[in-house]
Design an enzyme around this catalytic site. Structure first.
Site, PDB file in Angstrom:
ATOM      1  N   ASP A  65      11.318 -11.773 -14.515  1.00 17.13           N
ATOM      2  CA  ASP A  65      11.649 -10.372 -14.309  1.00 17.13           C
ATOM      3  C   ASP A  65      12.201  -9.759 -15.596  1.00 17.13           C
ATOM      4  OD1 ASP A  65      11.943  -7.922 -13.124  1.00 17.13           O
ATOM      5  OD2 ASP A  65      13.772  -8.422 -12.042  1.00 17.13           O
ATOM      6  N   CYS A  76     -11.294 -10.381  -9.780  1.00 18.54           N
ATOM      7  CA  CYS A  76     -11.159  -9.285  -8.826  1.00 18.54           C
ATOM      8  C   CYS A  76     -12.552  -8.835  -8.394  1.00 18.54           C
ATOM      9  CB  CYS A  76     -10.412  -8.122  -9.483  1.00 18.54           C
ATOM     10  SG  CYS A  76     -10.243  -6.668  -8.435  1.00 18.54           S
ATOM     11  N   CYS A 136     -13.705  -4.264  -5.195  1.00 21.03           N
ATOM     12  CA  CYS A 136     -14.326  -3.766  -3.960  1.00 21.03           C
ATOM     13  C   CYS A 136     -13.785  -2.405  -3.548  1.00 21.03           C
ATOM     14  CB  CYS A 136     -14.129  -4.769  -2.833  1.00 21.03           C
ATOM     15  SG  CYS A 136     -12.387  -5.084  -2.434  1.00 21.03           S
ATOM     16  N   CYS A 185      -8.299  -1.895  -1.741  1.00 18.58           N
ATOM     17  CA  CYS A 185      -6.892  -1.541  -1.955  1.00 18.58           C
ATOM     18  C   CYS A 185      -6.750  -0.039  -2.192  1.00 18.58           C
ATOM     19  CB  CYS A 185      -6.297  -2.340  -3.108  1.00 18.58           C
ATOM     20  SG  CYS A 185      -7.127  -2.143  -4.702  1.00 18.58           S
ATOM     21  N   CYS A 242      -4.581   2.371   0.404  1.00 20.96           N
ATOM     22  CA  CYS A 242      -3.261   2.773  -0.110  1.00 20.96           C
ATOM     23  C   CYS A 242      -2.791   4.066   0.558  1.00 20.96           C
ATOM     24  CB  CYS A 242      -3.322   2.968  -1.626  1.00 20.96           C
ATOM     25  SG  CYS A 242      -1.753   3.533  -2.341  1.00 20.96           S
ATOM     26  N   CYS A 279       3.162   5.694  -5.466  1.00 15.95           N
ATOM     27  CA  CYS A 279       3.308   4.428  -4.758  1.00 15.95           C
ATOM     28  C   CYS A 279       4.471   4.497  -3.773  1.00 15.95           C
ATOM     29  CB  CYS A 279       3.532   3.294  -5.756  1.00 15.95           C
ATOM     30  SG  CYS A 279       3.799   1.683  -4.996  1.00 15.95           S
ATOM     31  N   CYS A 311      -6.590  -6.927   0.673  1.00 17.17           N
ATOM     32  CA  CYS A 311      -7.315  -7.546  -0.439  1.00 17.17           C
ATOM     33  C   CYS A 311      -8.067  -8.790   0.042  1.00 17.17           C
ATOM     34  CB  CYS A 311      -6.348  -7.932  -1.552  1.00 17.17           C
ATOM     35  SG  CYS A 311      -7.142  -8.785  -2.945  1.00 17.17           S
TER      36      CYS A 311
END
Length: 273
Positions: free
Chosen positions: A97, A151, A154, A157, A161, A176, A210
């Site tokens: 982090d 990935c 597709c 996501c 969202c 977000c 996903c």
């Protein structure tokens, strides 16, 4: 990574780890760098998703349903620094982090996953339900085969969202809902977006849809599997001691933030009856 170092991680329940040359990393915060000359970066992933299911109906990300991972990483670094240093033949410095490096990029370049359109690292074994840690080492890197997932692009996501935050160029942090849920002050419009989606802290929608997260494994690390919070409420949060609350991932914003969102979600639910 040599066998001995890999075994040290495996003894902690960590199977996803690899090493890259320091030259392959990206330094974001130089002031966190150790004074020693760093030659390699050991990257590892800590899976946190458990098989437990929430029973309270609140939209709380699964990473926040378990004990805050910063405490886990602190203990891990204390346990591993000496044996890992001996295994690789050089000094090591642990970070997670608050790291000098772009940890996601390091993990992707180490073959531990791909960075999806939702900006999350997606691992072939545990999906995107992982925390990333690194050890900066003064030892030379070893050659390793790197076999990463890719990935699918597709668009699932992006379509799912609730904030419309994911696009071809990445994620718009201002849209977000996970970010919105952690703000201390919200506009009426922002609060409505959270309430309409019953989001109280964090958001797992993009992860849940996903395809690379389908059929991925759960964590076997007791720090997470033994601490899942299945029944939360404003009353439960209020009743927590300062010490108990400090162990929760949502504690850094204080009790008021998550309680505000939970009360708003409750009011919206009651109004639907």
């Amino acid at each position: 990574m040599n066998t001995k170092a890999a075994e040290i991680f495996a003894n902690e329940g960590i199977t996803e780890c690899a090493c890259i040359p320091f030259s392959d990393s990206e330094v974001l915060f130089p002031h966190y760098m150790p004074e020693d000359a760093v030659k390699s970066v050991i990257v590892f992933l800590v899976p946190y998703r458990t098989a437990d299911k929430p029973e309270d109906g609140y939209g709380i990300s699964c990473y926040a349903r378990v004990k805050d991972y910063h405490g886990y990483m602190k203990g891990l670094f204390e346990r591993l620094t000496k044996p890992l240093s001996e295994a690789v033949g050089g000094r090591v410095y642990g970070f997670s982090d608050r790291s000098p490096l772009n940890e996601k990029l390091c993990a992707a370049r180490a073959g531990l996953g791909v960075i999806g359109r939702n900006s999350l690292l997606i691992n072939r074994r545990y999906g995107s339900y992982v925390f990333i840690g690194v050890f900066l080492s003064t030892s030379e890197p070893e050659d390793e085969e790197k076999a990463s997932v890719q990935c699918h692009v597709c668009g699932e996501c992006s379509k799912a969202c609730p904030g419309g935050a994911i696009n071809d160029f990445g994620i718009d942090a201002q849209k977000c809902l996970s970010g919105l849920s952690q703000k201390k002050k919200l506009t009426e419009e922002e609060q409505k977006k959270l309430t309409d989606n019953r989001i109280c802290w964090g958001c797992d929608v993009c992860q849940n849809v996903c395809p690379l997260n389908a059929d991925t494994e759960y964590s076997h690390i007791g720090y997470f599997t033994n601490t899942f919070l299945s029944r939360l409420s404003p009353e439960v949060i209020v009743s927590m001691s300062d010490e108990e609350f400090s162990m929760c991932a949502f504690s850094w914003r204080g009790k008021e933030t998550i309680i505000r969102n939970m009360i708003a979600a409750d009011k919206a639910k009651n109004s639907e009856k």
